[in-house]
Design an enzyme around this catalytic site. Structure first.
Site, PDB file in Angstrom:
ATOM      1  N   ASP A 150       0.802  -1.221   0.000  1.00  0.00           N
ATOM      2  CA  ASP A 150       0.000   0.000   0.000  1.00  0.00           C
ATOM      3  C   ASP A 150       0.842   1.280   0.000  1.00  0.00           C
ATOM      4  OD1 ASP A 150      -2.511   1.465   0.163  1.00  0.00           O
ATOM      5  OD2 ASP A 150      -1.709   2.126   2.073  1.00  0.00           O
ATOM      6  N   ASN A 276      -4.515   9.800  -1.549  1.00  0.00           N
ATOM      7  CA  ASN A 276      -4.346   8.857  -2.648  1.00  0.00           C
ATOM      8  C   ASN A 276      -5.055   7.551  -2.310  1.00  0.00           C
ATOM      9  OD1 ASN A 276      -3.521   7.713  -5.014  1.00  0.00           O
ATOM     10  ND2 ASN A 276      -1.439   7.266  -4.323  1.00  0.00           N
ATOM     11  N   ASP A 303      -7.628   4.090   6.424  1.00  0.00           N
ATOM     12  CA  ASP A 303      -6.431   4.619   5.756  1.00  0.00           C
ATOM     13  C   ASP A 303      -5.865   5.799   6.556  1.00  0.00           C
ATOM     14  OD1 ASP A 303      -4.319   4.947   4.033  1.00  0.00           O
ATOM     15  OD2 ASP A 303      -5.516   5.588   2.319  1.00  0.00           O
TER      16      ASP A 303
HETATM   17 ZN   LIG Z   1      -3.149   3.128  -0.494  1.00  0.00          ZN
END
Ligand SMILES: [Zn+2]
Length: 425
Positions: A150, A276, A303
């Site tokens: 990620d 993002n 996130d």
């Molecule tokens: Zn990501």
């Protein structure tokens, strides 16, 4: 160990009842329980949920302890109602060996505020060139089951296929950051009307959708488990719907910010909105909300991406992408979904615990179940004050917004990590 008697609480939206917590588990439930030795908490008006589980957290340690540590991120998580978080691998050094994942796991145990489950990198150094030691990380004390590059996409299809094949042996899962890198070179925000107006290079929806389409086909071919990180477009939802209808073993997450904010925010040039994948259009937001309610998107994942001031309070073009999320996720979910407690429990606790294979998490409070739970005041409203957040960073896009709901208490294996809305340690 102190026993706790939680009086008059609605378990996942049900009729008020009492919960007795003793020796780390829910010992008893029912109206009018008596336990003279227990500390009594009046929970009238509160809702008990299984402790929230975040499949996508950046804790920044090792390497960027100025932005977050395992301890500060764990405290932020507990305050947000979480009892377990999965820590992403893009640390410095990268979590691509048994040594680094064990270090993160051990720091999580020492902090003792949530269970920290490390995610291992798919490729060495996140460079996308050769597979990391997936087996060694799986066999380590950290027992890694989710692997992700990620921040970067595993763009090489042959490498992605091999990673999917490798983790199949131990029922692992590859969590993909879906971004075709050639299509997003120089991208600053979502490609659309707003980017054209602002003259900024766009990140087209198809860069996400093309990778998801490729990877669901690879996962189907291999018969392995695939998870899609931070789904952000309406087109991605359609690809996922198609794949799930075919029986592909794919799961997907959406972030709170992609459920609430749109690319119009970029017009402020405030880098707090740079993320993002980027914030998308109102039509995408509507499609993501519908997919979450329907189950095409399985979970909400934060996130949570803390960044130091110098990496965020600068010109848009130079700012690092990412936003804080742990301390506001439940409020955003409540705002977006309304008081649908069973749905919130499913998308923010049960399903992420299942995907990550976290024993003892994601279970509704019931006799014999480990007491990992959180108490929410749905009637409370709070103003988000960045300076009051437990995270070491301040990059919340919700600063000074009034949000519904407040986490009153969180319990990890029967011990409070949060009481009266404050961290216990
Ligand atoms: Zn990501």
């Amino acid at each position: 160990m102190t026993a706790y008697l939680i009086r008059n609480v609605s378990v996942v939206g049900g009729a008020p009842t009492d919960l007795l917590i003793r020796d780390g588990v829910v010992a008893e439930t029912g109206a009018g329980l008596a336990a003279p030795d227990a500390t009594v908490l009046d929970a009238t008006g509160l809702v008990a949920l299984p402790g929230l589980v975040d499949l996508h957290t950046h804790l920044r340690e090792p390497g960027r302890e100025d932005a977050e540590t395992v301890e500060s991120g764990s405290r932020a998580a507990a305050l947000g109602g979480y009892t377990a978080v999965c820590a992403m691998a893009n640390t410095s050094p990268v979590a691509d060996t048994a040594g680094v994942v064990e270090q993160v796991w051990r720091l999580g145990r020492e902090a003792g505020l949530v269970d920290v489950q490390p995610i291992g990198a798919v490729t060495v150094g996140l460079a996308g060139e050769r597979l990391a030691e997936l087996g060694a990380m799986a066999d380590s004390a950290a027992r890694v089951r989710i692997f992700s590059d990620d921040g970067h996409c595993v763009a090489d299809p042959k490498l992605m296929r091999r990673a999917l094949e490798y983790v199949k042996a131990f029922d692992g899962v590859i969590a993909q950051h879906a971004e075709e890198p050639r299509l997003t070179e120089g991208a600053q925000m979502h490609e659309g009307e707003v980017s054209t107006r602002l003259g900024l290079t766009g990140w087209p929806a198809v860069a996400e959708e093309a990778i998801i389409a490729r990877d669901v086909l690879l996962a189907e071919h291999v018969g392995s488990r695939l998870h899609i990180c931070h789904v952000s477009t309406a087109g991605s939802v359609e690809v996922l719907r198609h794949a799930k209808a075919r029986g592909v073993k794919v799961t997907a997450e959406v972030t709170p910010h992609h459920l609430l904010l749109t690319d119009e925010k970029a017009a402020s040039y405030d880098p707090v909105y740079k993320v993002n994948p980027p914030l998308r259009t109102a039509a995408d937001v509507a499609a993501l909300r519908a997919a979450l309610a329907e189950g095409v998107i399985d979970i909400v994942a934060t996130d949570h991406a803390p960044h130091a001031v110098e990496d965020k309070e600068c010109e848009w073009a130079y700012a690092r992408p990412g936003m804080l999320g742990l301390e506001t996720a439940l409020s955003i979910a409540l705002d977006v979904l309304g008081p649908q407690w069973d749905l919130i429990a499913e998308r923010m606790s049960r399903a992420p615990a299942r995907i990550a294979g976290l024993d003892g998490h994601g279970l509704d409070p019931a006799p014999g179940v480990p007491a990992n739970l959180t108490l929410v005041d749905p009637a409370a409203r709070r103003v988000v004050e960045p300076a009051e957040l437990a995270s070491r960073s301040r990059n919340t896009p919700y600063a000074r917004m009034t949000l519904p709901g407040r986490i009153v208490a969180t319990f990890l294996r029967g011990e409070p990590t949060v009481l009266d809305g404050k961290a216990v340690k």
